[in-house]
Design a protein around this motif. Structure first.
Motif, PDB file in Angstrom:
ATOM      1  N   THR A   1     -85.628 -79.435   3.691  1.00  0.00           N
ATOM      2  CA  THR A   1     -86.349 -80.602   4.216  1.00  0.00           C
ATOM      3  C   THR A   1     -87.021 -80.270   5.541  1.00  0.00           C
ATOM      4  O   THR A   1     -86.765 -79.237   6.142  1.00  0.00           O
TER       5      THR A   1
ATOM      6  N   CYS B   1     -88.254 -85.473   4.224  1.00  0.00           N
ATOM      7  CA  CYS B   1     -89.262 -85.034   3.246  1.00  0.00           C
ATOM      8  C   CYS B   1     -89.054 -83.575   2.862  1.00  0.00           C
ATOM      9  O   CYS B   1     -88.613 -82.776   3.677  1.00  0.00           O
TER      10      CYS B   1
ATOM     11  N   ASN C   1     -95.569 -85.111   0.119  1.00  0.00           N
ATOM     12  CA  ASN C   1     -94.314 -84.871   0.844  1.00  0.00           C
ATOM     13  C   ASN C   1     -94.399 -85.472   2.250  1.00  0.00           C
ATOM     14  O   ASN C   1     -94.195 -84.785   3.237  1.00  0.00           O
ATOM     15  N   CYS C   2     -94.739 -86.748   2.317  1.00  0.00           N
ATOM     16  CA  CYS C   2     -94.957 -87.376   3.623  1.00  0.00           C
ATOM     17  C   CYS C   2     -94.202 -88.687   3.705  1.00  0.00           C
ATOM     18  O   CYS C   2     -93.945 -89.329   2.696  1.00  0.00           O
ATOM     19  N   CYS C   3     -93.855 -89.080   4.934  1.00  0.00           N
ATOM     20  CA  CYS C   3     -93.208 -90.377   5.155  1.00  0.00           C
ATOM     21  C   CYS C   3     -93.662 -90.892   6.518  1.00  0.00           C
ATOM     22  O   CYS C   3     -94.337 -90.182   7.263  1.00  0.00           O
TER      23      CYS C   3
ATOM     24  N   ASN D   1     -98.915 -82.658   4.058  1.00  0.00           N
ATOM     25  CA  ASN D   1     -97.649 -82.113   3.544  1.00  0.00           C
ATOM     26  C   ASN D   1     -96.997 -81.129   4.508  1.00  0.00           C
ATOM     27  O   ASN D   1     -95.790 -81.085   4.652  1.00  0.00           O
TER      28      ASN D   1
END
Ligand code: ADP
Ligand code: MG
Ligand code: ZN
Length: 472
Positions: free
Chosen positions: A19, A25, A36-38, A139
């Motif tokens: 991660t 992520c 792959n983002c938050c 990402n």
């Protein structure tokens, strides 16, 4: 007047933690853009980062592997700048208290390239240019990096190349990164200056940003050295600036004037606590360091009589070297295994990246089994090579391959006859076997094998020999 080259490298290595550095992520390379983002890694208001402990462990391992001192108390800082790939407009990095400092990487000549510091930080996103459009893929934003900064100790493009290759090997041996330059998981900023030979003061340096190929790095260093010497010889001055390398024309062009630390307005990252490492943890990490390529290289030459060039190839890829280590258990001549790996197995592996992965159908145990047969004279080297090829293709074990094809060209009747002949002409071995020496049977088996040129099934011979001896 002769000028000497002075070069220092800042190397970014992407850590292979599952991660990202401050959120949950995935840090996987090659996912669809922006999947792959938050809110944390794209820096939305109201979110808070939390440091991934594995990142600290990986960085400390990297420090220990390069003979650094480890700062047991460390912290994160904000580096402020604006660029579209950095949505927060600051990067969380380390400024005056890096995790590791004062290490070195030793070159083959014995020269040590000193490492000034290793710190952890987050990567930025990636700009993708499509025609007139610029797209942003976040990402990579928040993927953990270590930056390894050398002192200006490098004096030629060859030394730069060797340093980078050594660093790659070390990072791969401790398994913190795959260091694939073509995928960007290892990138170098190259700092270059020149000075008259014998001069102790450094000249003004330029910095070539973001290089991701060893070939181009050496070319860029050679080019920039010539360019600077030319400028100076013609009475000009070198300005401290940031350059971009142009691959097509093998030249450099200016990107911007060099910024100073002041320009970034570094300050302590207020959202993260102090990073503390206990002495116990440090000891534990030290005990986890593997045997490195250099040590294995020497051992393979000294203990196994493997040639320098072969030993170099074996240790170049950690997984190959680990495979070799596992497959030589109980083998009297590990060199044979080395030859089979380099001569047969490598033929089935196309490129560097696949050698590094070393995902093959043959296990070390099954290579060991094959070479045991060779060692016991049950098969000869040519057959061993042939079987290994078949094992590589089918994933079968040697004993699953031998019966079918070893009885080809030689009938059971012929084998039986040879068995009888060998028993008749080796009375002593037969006596030995009858008096309990199992080894004698192995000897007889070996003789039959020789006679059959390794074509017969060892198990069949063994059983037939025992049967004949009992009857006698
Ligand atoms: P910055 O953080 O501004 O990039 P540093 O002092 O941390 O500057 O140095 C960055 C890199 O530049 C280091 O690898 C260092 O060895 C190298 N370097 C510093 N001075 C010189 C010089 N005069 N010539 C070549 N390389 C240099
Ligand atoms: Mg720099
Ligand atoms: Zn995230």
């Amino acid at each position: 007047m002769k000028y000497e080259l002075v070069c220092g490298l800042e190397t970014h290595v992407e850590l292979s933690t599952k991660t990202k550095i401050f959120c949950g992520c995935r840090s996987h390379f090659g996912s669809d853009p922006n999947t792959n983002c938050c809110p944390i890694c794209i820096g939305l208001p109201g979110t808070l980062p939390k440091l991934n402990k594995e990142v600290v462990r990986y960085a400390i391992m990297a420090g220990l592997a390069t003979h650094c001192e480890i700062n047991l108390v460390s912290k994160m800082d904000r580096k402020n700048y604006v660029y579209p790939d950095l949505s927060k407009a600051y990067q969380i990095s380390q400024y005056d208290l890096p995790l590791c400092k004062n290490g070195y990487v030793e070159l083959e000549s014995g020269k040590k390239i000193r490492i000034d510091r290793i710190h952890i930080e987050e990567d930025a996103g990636k700009l993708v240019h499509k025609g007139k459009d610029v797209l942003i893929d976040y990402n990579r934003g928040g993927v953990p990096l270590i930056e390894i900064v050398t002192c200006p100790d490098i004096s030629s493009s060859d030394e730069a190349k060797e340093y980078i290759e050594k660093l790659q090997s070390i990072m791969r041996y401790i398994d913190v990164s795959d260091c694939k330059m073509q995928e960007g998981s290892m990138r170098c900023d190259v700092n270059i200056s020149v000075r008259p030979e014998g001069e102790s003061e450094f000249g003004v340096r330029t910095e070539i940003k973001n290089m991701n190929s060893i070939t181009f790095i050496t070319k860029a260093i050679d080019y920039e050295y010539e360019r600077q010497v030319d400028v100076i010889k013609n009475g000009g001055k070198i300005f401290q600036e940031t350059l971009r390398y142009l691959e097509e024309s093998n030249s450099t062009e200016s990107m911007r004037n060099k910024e100073n630390a002041n320009d970034y307005r570094y300050f302590r990252e207020p959202d993260l606590v102090t990073i503390k490492t206990s002495k116990e943890d440090l000891e534990k990490y030290k005990s986890q360091l593997p045997e490195f390529a250099d040590a294995r290289f020497n051992r393979y030459i000294d203990e196994y009589g493997i040639s320098q060039s072969d030993a170099k190839l074996l240790v170049k890829y950690k997984k190959v070297s680990d495979f070799f280590e596992k497959s030589i258990k109980g083998i009297s001549k590990p060199k044979i295994i080395c030859n089979l790996i380099l001569g047969v197995i490598f033929r089935y592996i196309e490129n560097e990246s696949d050698k590094q992965e070393f995902n093959i159908k043959v296990s070390p145990e099954s290579l060991n089994e094959l070479v045991m047969l060779l060692q016991e004279n049950k098969i000869n080297i040519n057959l061993a090579k042939k079987y290994l090829g078949q094992m590589m293709e089918t994933g079968k074990k040697v004993l699953e391959i031998i019966p079918k094809d070893s009885l080809q060209g030689i009938s059971e009747e012929e084998v039986k006859e040879i068995c009888k002949k060998i028993i008749d002409s080796n009375e002593n071995a037969v006596k030995d076997y009858l008096s309990g020496k199992d080894k004698a049977l192995k000897f007889l088996l070996g003789q039959v094998m020789k006679e059959t040129k390794g074509k017969a099934n060892a198990k069949f011979i063994e059983e037939h020999l025992m049967g004949l001896i009992k009857k006698a």
